[in-house]
Write an enzyme that holds these catalytic residues in place. Sequence first.
Site, PDB file in Angstrom:
ATOM      1  N   GLU A  78     -13.329  19.153  -4.576  1.00 11.22           N
ATOM      2  CA  GLU A  78     -14.274  20.161  -5.060  1.00 11.22           C
ATOM      3  C   GLU A  78     -13.727  21.578  -4.867  1.00 11.22           C
ATOM      4  O   GLU A  78     -13.181  21.906  -3.828  1.00 11.22           O
ATOM      5  CB  GLU A  78     -15.626  20.031  -4.330  1.00 11.22           C
ATOM      6  CG  GLU A  78     -16.326  18.698  -4.539  1.00 11.22           C
ATOM      7  CD  GLU A  78     -16.770  18.456  -5.993  1.00 11.22           C
ATOM      8  OE1 GLU A  78     -16.789  19.414  -6.792  1.00 11.22           O
ATOM      9  OE2 GLU A  78     -17.080  17.285  -6.303  1.00 11.22           O
ATOM     10  N   CYS A 141     -24.568  16.880  -1.163  1.00 12.97           N
ATOM     11  CA  CYS A 141     -23.134  17.165  -0.978  1.00 12.97           C
ATOM     12  C   CYS A 141     -22.826  18.640  -1.208  1.00 12.97           C
ATOM     13  O   CYS A 141     -22.136  19.271  -0.404  1.00 12.97           O
ATOM     14  CB  CYS A 141     -22.281  16.294  -1.904  1.00 12.97           C
ATOM     15  SG  CYS A 141     -22.241  14.581  -1.355  1.00 12.97           S
ATOM     16  N   HIS A 165     -15.128  14.382  -3.073  1.00 12.43           N
ATOM     17  CA  HIS A 165     -16.009  13.303  -3.541  1.00 12.43           C
ATOM     18  C   HIS A 165     -15.172  12.060  -3.825  1.00 12.43           C
ATOM     19  O   HIS A 165     -14.078  12.164  -4.387  1.00 12.43           O
ATOM     20  CB  HIS A 165     -16.733  13.725  -4.823  1.00 12.43           C
ATOM     21  CG  HIS A 165     -18.114  14.247  -4.590  1.00 12.43           C
ATOM     22  ND1 HIS A 165     -18.524  15.491  -5.011  1.00 12.43           N
ATOM     23  CD2 HIS A 165     -19.206  13.667  -3.987  1.00 12.43           C
ATOM     24  CE1 HIS A 165     -19.806  15.656  -4.677  1.00 12.43           C
ATOM     25  NE2 HIS A 165     -20.235  14.571  -4.057  1.00 12.43           N
TER      26      HIS A 165
HETATM   27  N1  PCA Z   1     -23.282  11.883  -2.096  1.00 11.90           N
HETATM   28  C1  PCA Z   1     -24.406  12.713  -2.459  1.00 11.90           C
HETATM   29  C2  PCA Z   1     -25.058  13.063  -1.152  1.00 11.90           C
HETATM   30  C3  PCA Z   1     -24.502  12.118  -0.133  1.00 11.90           C
HETATM   31  C4  PCA Z   1     -23.337  11.517  -0.807  1.00 11.90           C
HETATM   32  O1  PCA Z   1     -22.512  10.746  -0.267  1.00 11.90           O
HETATM   33  C5  PCA Z   1     -24.023  13.903  -3.335  1.00 11.90           C
HETATM   34  O2  PCA Z   1     -23.031  13.809  -4.086  1.00 11.90           O
HETATM   35  O3  PCA Z   1     -24.708  14.923  -3.304  1.00 11.90           O
END
Ligand code: PCA
Length: 208
Positions: A78, A141, A165
């Site tokens: 990200e 997240c 992610h």
């Molecule tokens: N993914 C979610 C919140 C917790 C996670 O593992 C997200 O992408 O916001």
Amino acid sequence: MKILVTGFEPFAGEVINSSLEAIQLLPDTIENAQIVKTTIPTVFGKSIETLKEMLEKEKPDVVICVGQAGGRAKITIERVAINIDDASIPDNEGNLPKDQIIFKDGENAYFSNLPIKKIVEAIKECKIPASISNSAGTYVCNHLMYGLLYFINKKYKNIRGGFIHVPYLPEQVLNKKNVPSMSLDNIALALNCTIKKIIEESHFDKSL
Ligand code: PCA
């Protein structure tokens, strides 16, 4: 060097979270760095509080927060976190914030200060698909990434931090239609490659 790596509790009815499964496979030391792992609740507010306590207690040099992005096929690094909570499903405690500012005295957005492009290249060199993502969403997240970068900006200027992610694990998509996944070994290897790259880059970074 101390590296804090975080993963999230399962959410949205899933029994596991690929981010948590993967960080648990990381060793306690990588090269000269101590790896501290912690679980973050998938809850607005509490997630940031948990991270804040860990920053105070562990005083890490680097923080890598990891979350599951179901539906993505690659490891995504990200670039940016935005100052907004806008949930489309409730978090693990039933919160469903809409269009809410995270920190009133924070910037609209903060950029990751990890070497994101070098990390993408390092993961690809490990033969695992990876790319930059320009949105961490508006759920927990993004919330946690924003909190991390807010603390870095306000208080811990020497910390290098950002968010990664990871896709679903194969076992999470058995009954989903046309949804990509990645093996646990590959996700853990990608995180390992990321950490090695950050350690390597830190030799050029006087603040570490
Ligand atoms: N993914 C979610 C919140 C917790 C996670 O593992 C997200 O992408 O916001």
